[in-house]
Scaffold this motif. Structure first.
Motif, PDB file in Angstrom:
ATOM      1  N   ASN A 123      65.851  58.538 -55.297  1.00 52.69           N
ATOM      2  CA  ASN A 123      66.906  58.245 -54.343  1.00 52.69           C
ATOM      3  C   ASN A 123      67.133  56.746 -54.333  1.00 52.69           C
ATOM      4  N   LYS A 136      59.914  69.356 -46.364  1.00 53.80           N
ATOM      5  CA  LYS A 136      61.320  69.739 -46.524  1.00 53.80           C
ATOM      6  C   LYS A 136      61.641  71.069 -45.863  1.00 53.80           C
ATOM      7  N   GLU A 162      62.936  63.651 -58.222  1.00 51.28           N
ATOM      8  CA  GLU A 162      64.213  62.935 -58.159  1.00 51.28           C
ATOM      9  C   GLU A 162      63.963  61.499 -57.727  1.00 51.28           C
ATOM     10  N   TYR A 185      63.452  54.999 -54.238  1.00 56.58           N
ATOM     11  CA  TYR A 185      62.654  56.075 -53.650  1.00 56.58           C
ATOM     12  C   TYR A 185      62.298  57.041 -54.781  1.00 56.58           C
ATOM     13  N   GLY A 211      63.941  56.899 -47.700  1.00 59.04           N
ATOM     14  CA  GLY A 211      63.945  58.302 -47.311  1.00 59.04           C
ATOM     15  C   GLY A 211      64.119  58.421 -45.807  1.00 59.04           C
ATOM     16  N   ASP A 212      64.665  59.551 -45.417  1.00 61.82           N
ATOM     17  CA  ASP A 212      64.759  59.885 -44.004  1.00 61.82           C
ATOM     18  C   ASP A 212      64.102  61.241 -43.876  1.00 61.82           C
ATOM     19  N   PRO A 213      62.936  61.381 -43.347  1.00 60.31           N
ATOM     20  CA  PRO A 213      62.224  60.545 -42.377  1.00 60.31           C
ATOM     21  C   PRO A 213      61.310  59.423 -42.897  1.00 60.31           C
ATOM     22  N   GLU A 214      61.025  59.342 -44.190  1.00 60.22           N
ATOM     23  CA  GLU A 214      59.948  58.448 -44.651  1.00 60.22           C
ATOM     24  C   GLU A 214      60.109  56.994 -44.195  1.00 60.22           C
ATOM     25  N   ASP A 216      56.589  64.092 -47.237  1.00 58.72           N
ATOM     26  CA  ASP A 216      57.659  64.689 -46.428  1.00 58.72           C
ATOM     27  C   ASP A 216      57.437  66.199 -46.335  1.00 58.72           C
ATOM     28  N   ARG A 221      67.718  54.661 -51.949  1.00 60.96           N
ATOM     29  CA  ARG A 221      67.677  54.235 -50.536  1.00 60.96           C
ATOM     30  C   ARG A 221      66.335  54.617 -49.950  1.00 60.96           C
ATOM     31  N   GLY A 241      66.823  68.351 -44.584  1.00 64.23           N
ATOM     32  CA  GLY A 241      66.784  66.937 -44.940  1.00 64.23           C
ATOM     33  C   GLY A 241      65.377  66.364 -44.841  1.00 64.23           C
TER      34      GLY A 241
HETATM   35  N1  GLY Z   1      63.269  62.849 -47.091  1.00 66.23           N
HETATM   36  C1  GLY Z   1      64.027  63.063 -48.251  1.00 66.23           C
HETATM   37  C2  GLY Z   1      65.194  62.204 -48.420  1.00 66.23           C
HETATM   38  O1  GLY Z   1      65.414  61.256 -47.698  1.00 66.23           O
HETATM   39  O2  GLY Z   1      65.943  62.451 -49.350  1.00 66.23           O
END
Ligand code: GLY
Ligand code: AMP
Length: 430
Positions: free
Chosen positions: A286, A212, A284, A270, A290-293, A210, A288, A224
């Motif tokens: 997540n 950032k 970290e 994630y 990722g957005d954009p991943e 990603d 869920r 994001g």
């Molecule tokens: N691309 C980072 C996130 O979704 O947290």
């Protein structure tokens, strides 16, 4: 089969498109803002905050929903998976207690520490800004300063990057009434490893990187995520086989630890890793996609996402359920001028010619055939190709052909930036 997708960003548009490739799927959507891409393919749409658990539950019951796919972290934190599970609706997305792995960074570090999970950076939890300030002043090296709660990826200040020592102190002093986490500053190359998990078995997806920072050359404020890429072999040259195996085993150990703590984790895990001189460390987790991943990996998912979802829910996930095309992807987000600090909304944008790309809508309004920006990331193009250069060429051309008050990072996925990443890792490990 009736499935409800919560969320209305680019990530959720990708989830919805992947689910509806299965002709038996009837898609329902709940989202705070109407995503024109999702609205077009959903049978029924509720435009309402996804965090309003009673309202989402009522909508799900009214339509006899069987399954739910929860896109963003906020409804997970609000307990949407818990509420829907109680109604007999199977969820892709962990219950609140397991989602703490993302929603409470302090919990994440304590869990890793307690279970002796590899890859945890040195950290300190501070109950007051004064305690944090005192620690920062006497610490010999650089630190990352974070609030423990959710910040949309924008709440971290790293010494030597966004702030100096005094800046870090000043920032910590603004973080009142919450636990502050101070971490050793990690140096290296970041990568994202996402995996499907049914609470026991973990099935990994292609590695993604990603971007950032808001501007070209990785400068400016954190966002994001401005865009991301993945390679045709689903790995990166700056992540060795050993690094990869360690990262995956860290993820598996974390899923195991959550199960041991009585909160089995079902959904997408994630892992954001910093590949350091000595191997991968967890920046970290997540709870869920990722957005954009998500847009990178779902664009090249060969398998049926609905079947994967069923197996996550029923606890029968296996590696055979999941395969990805051996293609490279480059995702570039178009964002409003001034994003993220002073985004300008309400500007008309017009997509132009786009080849070998998929367009994912995000925070954008469609009225009478006219697209207008809102305040968050607008929409993204994912280019797909045999290799990185080809994928980048398609994504770049599609973005360049958009007219209106939006911008994007043209360096994402370029050979130049990619070579810089490889050189950086080589230098770090030489
Ligand atoms: N691309 C980072 C996130 O979704 O947290
Ligand atoms: P997060 O919201 O935790 O993903 O952090 C946002 C960004 O801050 C990450 O993608 C990293 O670039 C950076 N960051 C977070 N923690 C650290 C750390 N301990 N050392 C260096 N950079 C960090």
């Amino acid at each position: 089969m009736k499935i409800l997708v919560a969320g209305g960003g680019g990530r959720e548009h990708a989830i919805c498109l992947a689910l509806t490739k299965n002709a038996n799927v009837e898609l329902y959507s709940v989202m705070g803002k109407k995503n024109p891409g999702i609205a077009k393919i959903a049978r029924e749409t509720l435009i309402h905050a996804e965090t309003d658990v009673p309202a989402v539950r009522a909508f799900a019951k009214e339509h006899n929903i069987q399954y739910a796919f929860i896109g963003p972290e906020a409804p997970l934190e609000a307990g949407l998976a818990d509420a829907l599970t109680k109604e007999g609706i199977g969820c892709v997305g962990p219950v609140k207690a397991a989602a703490r792995i993302e929603t409470d960074k302090g919990f994440c570090r304590e869990l890793m520490n307690k279970h002796g999970i590899d890859g945890c950076p040195a950290y300190k939890l501070c109950k007051t800004p004064e305690e944090a300030a005192a620690f920062i002043r006497q610490y010999p090296g650089d630190l990352a300063v974070k609030p423990t709660g959710l910040t949309g990826g924008k709440g971290v200040k790293v010494m030597g990057e966004q702030v100096d020592r005094e800046g870090a102190v000043e920032y910590a002093m603004t973080l009142k009434d919450q636990v502050i986490i101070l971490e050793e500053r990690l140096l290296g190359e970041e990568f994202t490893l996402m995996a499907f998990t049914d609470g026991k078995t973990l099935v990994p997806m292609p590695l993604v990187q990603d971007h950032k920072r808001a501007f070209e050359g990785d400068v400016g404020p954190n966002t994001g995520g401005m865009g991301s890429y993945s390679l045709e072999d689903h790995t990166f040259p700056f992540v060795t086989e050993t690094d990869y195996a360690r990262a995956l085993s860290i993820m598996q150990a974390t899923v195991n630890a959550l199960a041991k703590e009585g909160s089995p984790y079902k959904g997408i895990l994630y892992g954001q890793f910093m590949n350091t001189k000595t191997g991968p460390k967890v920046i970290e987790f997540n709870a869920r996609f990722g957005d954009p991943e998500a847009m990178n990996v779902l664009t090249i998912l060969n398998s049926d996402l609905f079947t994967i979802a069923e197996h996550i829910i029923s606890g029968t996930l296996s590696a055979q359920d999941v395969s990805f095309e051996k293609k490279a992807t480059v995702c570039k987000y178009l964002v409003p001028t001034g994003y993220p600090d002073k985004p300008h909304a309400g500007d008309v944008i017009t997509p132009g010619q786009a080849e070998n790309t998929i367009l994912y809508y995000a925070n954008v309004e469609l009225e009478n055939g006219v697209l207008k920006t809102l305040t968050s990331r607008t929409m993204a193009y994912v280019g797909v190709g045999a290799g990185l250069a080809e994928a980048e060429k398609y994504a770049e051309a599609a973005c360049r052909n958009v007219t209106g008050n939006v911008r994007y990072r043209s360096d994402i996925g370029t050979e130049t930036l990619f070579a810089k990443r490889i050189a950086h890792m080589k230098e770090l490990r030489s």
